[in-house]
Design a protein around this motif. Structure first.
Motif, PDB file in Angstrom:
ATOM      1  N   MET A   1      12.495  15.687  -2.257  1.00  0.00           N
ATOM      2  CA  MET A   1      11.231  16.021  -1.638  1.00  0.00           C
ATOM      3  C   MET A   1      11.314  15.656  -0.161  1.00  0.00           C
ATOM      4  SD  MET A   1       7.446  14.444  -2.453  1.00  0.00           S
ATOM      5  CE  MET A   1       7.629  14.805  -4.149  1.00  0.00           C
ATOM      6  N   SER A   2      10.824  16.542   0.658  1.00  0.00           N
ATOM      7  CA  SER A   2      10.839  16.249   2.091  1.00  0.00           C
ATOM      8  C   SER A   2       9.754  15.231   2.416  1.00  0.00           C
ATOM      9  CB  SER A   2      10.638  17.536   2.886  1.00  0.00           C
ATOM     10  OG  SER A   2       9.379  18.089   2.604  1.00  0.00           O
ATOM     11  N   GLY A   3       9.860  14.654   3.604  1.00  0.00           N
ATOM     12  CA  GLY A   3       8.916  13.619   4.019  1.00  0.00           C
ATOM     13  C   GLY A   3       7.545  14.169   4.350  1.00  0.00           C
ATOM     14  N   ALA A   4       6.669  13.259   4.711  1.00  0.00           N
ATOM     15  CA  ALA A   4       5.296  13.618   5.050  1.00  0.00           C
ATOM     16  C   ALA A   4       5.241  14.381   6.362  1.00  0.00           C
ATOM     17  CB  ALA A   4       4.453  12.351   5.152  1.00  0.00           C
ATOM     18  N   ASN A   5       4.291  15.281   6.457  1.00  0.00           N
ATOM     19  CA  ASN A   5       4.065  16.068   7.660  1.00  0.00           C
ATOM     20  C   ASN A   5       2.786  15.550   8.324  1.00  0.00           C
ATOM     21  OD1 ASN A   5       3.424  17.962   9.591  1.00  0.00           O
ATOM     22  ND2 ASN A   5       3.803  19.732   8.289  1.00  0.00           N
ATOM     23  N   PRO A   6       2.913  14.754   9.386  1.00  0.00           N
ATOM     24  CA  PRO A   6       1.724  14.192  10.038  1.00  0.00           C
ATOM     25  C   PRO A   6       0.749  15.260  10.538  1.00  0.00           C
ATOM     26  CG  PRO A   6       3.725  13.144  10.860  1.00  0.00           C
ATOM     27  CD  PRO A   6       4.147  14.303  10.002  1.00  0.00           C
ATOM     28  N   ALA A   7       1.243  16.457  10.872  1.00  0.00           N
ATOM     29  CA  ALA A   7       0.364  17.524  11.337  1.00  0.00           C
ATOM     30  C   ALA A   7      -0.602  17.975  10.245  1.00  0.00           C
ATOM     31  CB  ALA A   7       1.192  18.713  11.824  1.00  0.00           C
ATOM     32  N   ARG A   8      -0.244  17.727   9.001  1.00  0.00           N
ATOM     33  CA  ARG A   8      -1.121  18.052   7.870  1.00  0.00           C
ATOM     34  C   ARG A   8      -1.909  16.841   7.396  1.00  0.00           C
ATOM     35  NH1 ARG A   8       2.174  22.032   3.800  1.00  0.00           N
ATOM     36  NH2 ARG A   8       1.967  23.866   5.108  1.00  0.00           N
ATOM     37  N   GLY A   9      -1.775  15.733   8.083  1.00  0.00           N
ATOM     38  CA  GLY A   9      -2.474  14.522   7.686  1.00  0.00           C
ATOM     39  C   GLY A   9      -1.831  13.815   6.512  1.00  0.00           C
ATOM     40  N   GLU A  10      -0.562  14.136   6.265  1.00  0.00           N
ATOM     41  CA  GLU A  10       0.135  13.535   5.130  1.00  0.00           C
ATOM     42  C   GLU A  10       0.649  12.138   5.461  1.00  0.00           C
ATOM     43  OE1 GLU A  10       1.837  17.682   3.184  1.00  0.00           O
ATOM     44  OE2 GLU A  10       3.204  16.398   4.293  1.00  0.00           O
ATOM     45  N   ALA A  11       0.874  11.372   4.403  1.00  0.00           N
ATOM     46  CA  ALA A  11       1.442  10.033   4.520  1.00  0.00           C
ATOM     47  C   ALA A  11       2.451   9.856   3.396  1.00  0.00           C
ATOM     48  CB  ALA A  11       0.348   8.980   4.404  1.00  0.00           C
ATOM     49  N   SER A  12       3.363   8.915   3.574  1.00  0.00           N
ATOM     50  CA  SER A  12       4.352   8.620   2.540  1.00  0.00           C
ATOM     51  C   SER A  12       4.145   7.221   2.000  1.00  0.00           C
ATOM     52  CB  SER A  12       5.776   8.704   3.113  1.00  0.00           C
ATOM     53  OG  SER A  12       6.061  10.006   3.536  1.00  0.00           O
ATOM     54  N   VAL A  13       4.449   7.063   0.731  1.00  0.00           N
ATOM     55  CA  VAL A  13       4.402   5.752   0.097  1.00  0.00           C
ATOM     56  C   VAL A  13       5.592   5.678  -0.863  1.00  0.00           C
ATOM     57  CG1 VAL A  13       2.833   6.479  -1.771  1.00  0.00           C
ATOM     58  CG2 VAL A  13       2.891   4.102  -1.064  1.00  0.00           C
ATOM     59  N   PRO A  90      -0.050   1.284   5.315  1.00  0.00           N
ATOM     60  CA  PRO A  90       0.095   2.387   6.285  1.00  0.00           C
ATOM     61  C   PRO A  90      -0.382   3.733   5.729  1.00  0.00           C
ATOM     62  CG  PRO A  90       2.051   1.013   6.295  1.00  0.00           C
ATOM     63  CD  PRO A  90       1.212   0.573   5.119  1.00  0.00           C
ATOM     64  N   ALA A  91      -0.049   4.029   4.475  1.00  0.00           N
ATOM     65  CA  ALA A  91      -0.484   5.296   3.882  1.00  0.00           C
ATOM     66  C   ALA A  91      -1.998   5.316   3.699  1.00  0.00           C
ATOM     67  CB  ALA A  91       0.217   5.518   2.541  1.00  0.00           C
ATOM     68  N   LEU A  92      -2.555   4.200   3.278  1.00  0.00           N
ATOM     69  CA  LEU A  92      -4.008   4.117   3.119  1.00  0.00           C
ATOM     70  C   LEU A  92      -4.706   4.342   4.451  1.00  0.00           C
ATOM     71  CD1 LEU A  92      -6.501   3.568   1.383  1.00  0.00           C
ATOM     72  CD2 LEU A  92      -6.174   1.130   1.875  1.00  0.00           C
ATOM     73  N   ARG A  93      -4.174   3.756   5.499  1.00  0.00           N
ATOM     74  CA  ARG A  93      -4.768   3.915   6.832  1.00  0.00           C
ATOM     75  C   ARG A  93      -4.794   5.391   7.232  1.00  0.00           C
ATOM     76  NH1 ARG A  93      -1.573   0.518   9.812  1.00  0.00           N
ATOM     77  NH2 ARG A  93      -2.812  -1.181   9.028  1.00  0.00           N
ATOM     78  N   VAL A  94      -3.715   6.102   6.970  1.00  0.00           N
ATOM     79  CA  VAL A  94      -3.653   7.535   7.306  1.00  0.00           C
ATOM     80  C   VAL A  94      -4.700   8.307   6.502  1.00  0.00           C
ATOM     81  CG1 VAL A  94      -2.225   9.620   7.139  1.00  0.00           C
ATOM     82  CG2 VAL A  94      -1.252   7.511   8.039  1.00  0.00           C
ATOM     83  N   LEU A  95      -4.760   8.053   5.188  1.00  0.00           N
ATOM     84  CA  LEU A  95      -5.727   8.789   4.356  1.00  0.00           C
ATOM     85  C   LEU A  95      -7.156   8.493   4.772  1.00  0.00           C
ATOM     86  CD1 LEU A  95      -4.222   8.613   0.759  1.00  0.00           C
ATOM     87  CD2 LEU A  95      -3.973  10.392   2.479  1.00  0.00           C
ATOM     88  N   LEU A  96      -7.465   7.239   5.032  1.00  0.00           N
ATOM     89  CA  LEU A  96      -8.833   6.907   5.455  1.00  0.00           C
ATOM     90  C   LEU A  96      -9.173   7.560   6.791  1.00  0.00           C
ATOM     91  CD1 LEU A  96      -9.032   3.135   4.447  1.00  0.00           C
ATOM     92  CD2 LEU A  96      -9.893   5.114   3.191  1.00  0.00           C
ATOM     93  N   GLY A  97      -8.201   7.601   7.684  1.00  0.00           N
ATOM     94  CA  GLY A  97      -8.408   8.278   8.961  1.00  0.00           C
ATOM     95  C   GLY A  97      -8.680   9.760   8.773  1.00  0.00           C
ATOM     96  N   GLN A  98      -7.984  10.382   7.835  1.00  0.00           N
ATOM     97  CA  GLN A  98      -8.199  11.799   7.570  1.00  0.00           C
ATOM     98  C   GLN A  98      -9.567  12.040   6.939  1.00  0.00           C
ATOM     99  OE1 GLN A  98      -6.268  14.391   8.554  1.00  0.00           O
ATOM    100  NE2 GLN A  98      -5.350  12.693   9.652  1.00  0.00           N
ATOM    101  N   ILE A  99      -9.993  11.132   6.086  1.00  0.00           N
ATOM    102  CA  ILE A  99     -11.311  11.264   5.468  1.00  0.00           C
ATOM    103  C   ILE A  99     -12.396  11.230   6.547  1.00  0.00           C
ATOM    104  CG2 ILE A  99     -13.010  10.077   4.010  1.00  0.00           C
ATOM    105  CD1 ILE A  99     -10.567   9.239   2.230  1.00  0.00           C
ATOM    106  N   LEU A 100     -12.245  10.320   7.497  1.00  0.00           N
ATOM    107  CA  LEU A 100     -13.249  10.196   8.557  1.00  0.00           C
ATOM    108  C   LEU A 100     -13.172  11.308   9.587  1.00  0.00           C
ATOM    109  CD1 LEU A 100     -13.162   6.350   9.165  1.00  0.00           C
ATOM    110  CD2 LEU A 100     -14.990   7.689   8.101  1.00  0.00           C
ATOM    111  N   ALA A 101     -11.946  11.695   9.962  1.00  0.00           N
ATOM    112  CA  ALA A 101     -11.771  12.663  11.047  1.00  0.00           C
ATOM    113  C   ALA A 101     -11.809  14.097  10.554  1.00  0.00           C
ATOM    114  CB  ALA A 101     -10.446  12.409  11.770  1.00  0.00           C
TER     115      ALA A 101
END
Length: 103
Positions: A1-13, A90-101
């Protein structure tokens, strides 16, 4: 599986040694919200340090971009706990940021 794509708001764990990608799509967030309640309240609980492990696992589970064959939710939750909450921050921070933004 390829890594997360930050442009899509993805995160890796990393769970049980495997890198999993979390994508907070509309469908994923709706499914998470149906299980754990309003997402804004979840963000508030997280900011106050009151986010429960079950809520974290539910959010991550619903946001998994792809589930490895044979991965159960119980095994996923055990993997999150075994890896330690600090590893998920770190992944939680990204997801929460996406929820808010939004995206």
């Amino acid at each position: 599986m390829s890594g997360a794509n930050p442009a899509r708001g993805e995160a890796s764990v990393r769970i049980n040694g495997e890198l999993l990608v979390l994508r907070p799509s509309f469908a994923a967030l709706v499914a998470a919200e149906q299980e754990i309640g309003p997402l804004f309240a979840l963000v508030e609980r997280a900011a106050e340090g009151r986010l429960g492990l079950g809520e974290l696992v539910a959010l991550f589970w619903h946001c998994l971009r792809a589930r490895p064959a044979g991965l159960t939710r119980e095994a996923f939750g055990e993997g999150v706990a075994a890896g330690g909450l600090a590893a998920t921050t770190p992944a939680l921070r990204v997801l929460l940021g996406q929820i808010l933004a939004g995206r």
